[in-house]
Design a protein around this motif. Structure first.
Motif, PDB file in Angstrom:
ATOM      1  N   ILE A 234       0.843  -1.194   0.000  1.00 60.60           N
ATOM      2  CA  ILE A 234       0.000   0.000   0.000  1.00 60.60           C
ATOM      3  C   ILE A 234       0.881   1.248   0.000  1.00 60.60           C
ATOM      4  N   ASN A 235       2.005   1.208   0.731  1.00 55.93           N
ATOM      5  CA  ASN A 235       2.959   2.321   0.698  1.00 55.93           C
ATOM      6  C   ASN A 235       3.473   2.538  -0.715  1.00 55.93           C
ATOM      7  N   ARG A 236       3.776   1.458  -1.415  1.00 56.48           N
ATOM      8  CA  ARG A 236       4.287   1.570  -2.781  1.00 56.48           C
ATOM      9  C   ARG A 236       3.213   2.126  -3.726  1.00 56.48           C
ATOM     10  N   LEU A 237       1.990   1.644  -3.562  1.00 60.74           N
ATOM     11  CA  LEU A 237       0.908   2.156  -4.403  1.00 60.74           C
ATOM     12  C   LEU A 237       0.705   3.647  -4.173  1.00 60.74           C
ATOM     13  N   ASN A 238       0.744   4.048  -2.917  1.00 62.31           N
ATOM     14  CA  ASN A 238       0.527   5.460  -2.588  1.00 62.31           C
ATOM     15  C   ASN A 238       1.646   6.348  -3.112  1.00 62.31           C
ATOM     16  N   ARG A 239       2.844   5.769  -3.272  1.00 65.71           N
ATOM     17  CA  ARG A 239       3.986   6.547  -3.791  1.00 65.71           C
ATOM     18  C   ARG A 239       4.150   6.372  -5.303  1.00 65.71           C
ATOM     19  N   ASN A 240       3.197   5.657  -5.923  1.00 59.93           N
ATOM     20  CA  ASN A 240       3.252   5.394  -7.358  1.00 59.93           C
ATOM     21  C   ASN A 240       4.534   4.658  -7.753  1.00 59.93           C
ATOM     22  N   THR A 274       4.756  -6.938 -12.293  1.00 64.95           N
ATOM     23  CA  THR A 274       4.763  -5.672 -11.550  1.00 64.95           C
ATOM     24  C   THR A 274       6.153  -5.058 -11.445  1.00 64.95           C
ATOM     25  N   TYR A 275       7.140  -5.687 -12.058  1.00 65.86           N
ATOM     26  CA  TYR A 275       8.449  -5.052 -12.205  1.00 65.86           C
ATOM     27  C   TYR A 275       8.444  -4.140 -13.425  1.00 65.86           C
ATOM     28  N   ARG A 276       7.482  -4.375 -14.317  1.00 70.03           N
ATOM     29  CA  ARG A 276       7.450  -3.617 -15.566  1.00 70.03           C
ATOM     30  C   ARG A 276       6.266  -2.660 -15.641  1.00 70.03           C
ATOM     31  N   TYR A 277       5.144  -3.045 -15.035  1.00 66.71           N
ATOM     32  CA  TYR A 277       3.940  -2.214 -15.095  1.00 66.71           C
ATOM     33  C   TYR A 277       3.538  -1.753 -13.700  1.00 66.71           C
ATOM     34  N   ARG A 278       3.219  -0.457 -13.606  1.00 65.70           N
ATOM     35  CA  ARG A 278       2.840   0.121 -12.313  1.00 65.70           C
ATOM     36  C   ARG A 278       1.436  -0.315 -11.911  1.00 65.70           C
ATOM     37  N   GLY A 279       1.192  -0.214 -10.635  1.00 67.45           N
ATOM     38  CA  GLY A 279      -0.134  -0.537 -10.125  1.00 67.45           C
ATOM     39  C   GLY A 279      -0.349  -2.031  -9.971  1.00 67.45           C
ATOM     40  N   LEU A 280      -1.594  -2.378  -9.759  1.00 67.42           N
ATOM     41  CA  LEU A 280      -1.957  -3.774  -9.540  1.00 67.42           C
ATOM     42  C   LEU A 280      -2.149  -4.505 -10.869  1.00 67.42           C
ATOM     43  N   PRO A 281      -1.969  -5.809 -10.871  1.00 65.98           N
ATOM     44  CA  PRO A 281      -2.245  -6.601 -12.081  1.00 65.98           C
ATOM     45  C   PRO A 281      -3.731  -6.551 -12.426  1.00 65.98           C
ATOM     46  N   PRO A 282      -4.106  -7.097 -13.590  1.00 65.91           N
ATOM     47  CA  PRO A 282      -5.521  -7.048 -14.009  1.00 65.91           C
ATOM     48  C   PRO A 282      -6.470  -7.797 -13.082  1.00 65.91           C
ATOM     49  N   GLY A 283      -5.956  -8.746 -12.335  1.00 65.23           N
ATOM     50  CA  GLY A 283      -6.805  -9.524 -11.435  1.00 65.23           C
ATOM     51  C   GLY A 283      -5.957 -10.349 -10.492  1.00 65.23           C
ATOM     52  N   PRO A 284      -6.577 -11.100  -9.592  1.00 65.53           N
ATOM     53  CA  PRO A 284      -5.840 -11.915  -8.621  1.00 65.53           C
ATOM     54  C   PRO A 284      -4.960 -12.963  -9.295  1.00 65.53           C
ATOM     55  N   ILE A 285      -3.851 -13.289  -8.644  1.00 67.33           N
ATOM     56  CA  ILE A 285      -2.962 -14.333  -9.159  1.00 67.33           C
ATOM     57  C   ILE A 285      -3.226 -15.659  -8.431  1.00 67.33           C
ATOM     58  N   ASN A 286      -4.181 -15.659  -7.539  1.00 65.04           N
ATOM     59  CA  ASN A 286      -4.664 -16.863  -6.871  1.00 65.04           C
ATOM     60  C   ASN A 286      -5.995 -16.504  -6.219  1.00 65.04           C
ATOM     61  N   LEU A 287      -6.566 -17.430  -5.501  1.00 66.81           N
ATOM     62  CA  LEU A 287      -7.809 -17.157  -4.784  1.00 66.81           C
ATOM     63  C   LEU A 287      -7.455 -16.822  -3.341  1.00 66.81           C
ATOM     64  N   PRO A 288      -7.410 -15.532  -2.988  1.00 68.81           N
ATOM     65  CA  PRO A 288      -6.972 -15.172  -1.633  1.00 68.81           C
ATOM     66  C   PRO A 288      -7.953 -15.634  -0.563  1.00 68.81           C
ATOM     67  N   SER A 289      -7.408 -16.097   0.543  1.00 74.58           N
ATOM     68  CA  SER A 289      -8.234 -16.531   1.669  1.00 74.58           C
ATOM     69  C   SER A 289      -8.842 -15.315   2.367  1.00 74.58           C
ATOM     70  N   HIS A 302       3.000   1.452   8.540  1.00 79.87           N
ATOM     71  CA  HIS A 302       4.436   1.586   8.822  1.00 79.87           C
ATOM     72  C   HIS A 302       5.097   2.304   7.644  1.00 79.87           C
ATOM     73  N   SER A 303       6.422   2.357   7.634  1.00 78.34           N
ATOM     74  CA  SER A 303       7.139   3.077   6.568  1.00 78.34           C
ATOM     75  C   SER A 303       7.949   2.161   5.663  1.00 78.34           C
ATOM     76  N   TYR A 304       7.745   0.853   5.771  1.00 79.68           N
ATOM     77  CA  TYR A 304       8.511  -0.081   4.943  1.00 79.68           C
ATOM     78  C   TYR A 304       8.091   0.014   3.473  1.00 79.68           C
ATOM     79  N   ILE A 305       9.087  -0.053   2.586  1.00 78.71           N
ATOM     80  CA  ILE A 305       8.783  -0.138   1.156  1.00 78.71           C
ATOM     81  C   ILE A 305       9.602  -1.250   0.477  1.00 78.71           C
ATOM     82  N   TYR A 306      10.405  -1.947   1.262  1.00 78.89           N
ATOM     83  CA  TYR A 306      11.203  -3.055   0.728  1.00 78.89           C
ATOM     84  C   TYR A 306      11.050  -4.280   1.626  1.00 78.89           C
ATOM     85  N   MET A 307      11.175  -5.449   1.023  1.00 76.10           N
ATOM     86  CA  MET A 307      11.172  -6.685   1.793  1.00 76.10           C
ATOM     87  C   MET A 307      12.028  -7.724   1.078  1.00 76.10           C
ATOM     88  N   CYS A 308      12.568  -8.644   1.870  1.00 77.15           N
ATOM     89  CA  CYS A 308      13.380  -9.716   1.321  1.00 77.15           C
ATOM     90  C   CYS A 308      13.265 -10.918   2.250  1.00 77.15           C
TER      91      CYS A 308
END
Length: 344
Positions: A234-240, A274-289, A302-308
């Protein structure tokens, strides 16, 4: 005198026969003939079953003791012309009359439909139709029919967002269209005013929440991390910013066995990359619980924008606010992959 004796004898014989026949017919209708001293049994009557095939099945499976009496009662009640498909529960100690009336009335029992851990439409169609009379191919065809889906404000890219994983009761005789309609009602019930308002506060639609939740779900199996990961995206989306989510690359490549995403992989031209196109994909990549959906709706601020991923392969992640910190975390994980000779 002889005539009188003959008459009396006739009346005695007639009374005995009448009593015998009355008792016999009473037994036909009211005598126990179903599962004596056994457990209840579910009986499936398929769409192409006939009375003969049903009666033979019941007899061969020892659900009825006397096929002749069952047939007689069924024919008296005109059941052979009124067979209704479905799943029925026959109880021990039932009479022919009770059993035939139950079957003739179409008094079905519901069956459970359960689906979770689904990634592709084919998987969903297979799981959601199990236990019903719907063929998986019928349901999958609906999932790819944009004209049909448009009536529900979905399309073939985002329709997976409509399905809320759970266990539902339906009747075996439900049609593919009615099953879809039922799932749409469950979707509407799930997205009540409270959840819809939560999504609006995020600046997302329910479909977008589902799409983001599917990424979060693929990123971690650790429940406590999901709201953290949701907050990061969400932080990444908000920062475009580009989401740069590895699961979307695997989805674009169609290979979920990959343990190491290479730079070349991130260049694939797909709207799901999502490494090439901004925003969310066209739809879910699985069926989220439901837990993944709730993780997005109740994300951690929080202020995190990276994870590994952590280098101990525990399933946990290291989160970072700066690229410098992230690069350090990434080197630790890459070295761990090298040590285990994981190059792909």
């Amino acid at each position: 005198m002889k005539k009188r004796k003959r008459f009396v004898l006739f009346m005695v014989i007639f009374s005995v026969l009448l009593t015998s026949f009355s008792f016999y017919f009473y037994q036909l209708f009211y005598g126990v003939n179903i599962l004596p001293e056994e457990q209840p049994r579910m009986v499936l009557i398929d769409r192409d079953d006939t009375f003969d095939s049903l009666r033979n099945f019941l007899y061969e499976e020892q659900i009825i003791e006397d096929a002749l009496s069952f047939s007689f009662v069924a024919k008296i009640l005109k059941y052979p012309d009124l067979i209704k498909p479905g799943m029925y529960l026959l109880e021990p100690g039932m009479t022919n009359l009770e059993a035939v009336r139950k079957l003739r009335s179409g008094d079905q029992i519901p069956v459970d439909v359960t689906f979770n851990n689904v990634r592709f439409k084919t998987d969903l169609a297979e799981k959601i139709t199990t236990g019903t009379g719907v063929q998986p191919q019928e349901f999958e065809a609906l999932l790819n029919d944009d004209d049909f889906l448009s009536k529900y404000d979905f399309n073939s890219d985002n329709v997976m967002a409509m399905f809320i994983p759970n266990t539902y009761e339906v009747y075996w005789t439900i049609s593919a269209e009615a099953l879809f309609e039922r799932m749409n009602k469950e979707y509407v019930n799930f997205w009540n005013d409270s959840r819809t308002r939560q999504a609006e506060l995020l600046g997302l639609t329910p479909v977008q929440v589902s799409t983001l939740a599917s990424i979060v779900q693929d990123e971690s199996i650790i429940a406590e991390e999901k709201p953290v990961i949701a907050g990061l995206y969400i932080n990444r989306l908000n920062r475009n910013m580009l989401l740069q989510a590895d699961p979307t690359v695997k989805y674009a490549l169609g290979d979920f066995a990959i343990q190491r995403i290479l730079t070349a992989d991130t260049r694939i031209d797909s709207p799901y990359n999502t490494y090439r196109y901004r925003g969310l994909p066209p739809g879910p990549i699985n069926l989220p619980s439901i837990s993944s959906l709730n993780a997005v709706l109740n994300y951690e601020n929080h202020s995190y924008i990276y994870m590994c991923a952590k280098e101990d392969f525990s399933g946990y992640h290291r989160f970072a606010e700066t690229l410098v910190e992230h690069n350090r975390n990434a080197r630790l994980f890459q070295q761990a992959l090298n040590n285990r000779k994981i190059y792909r």
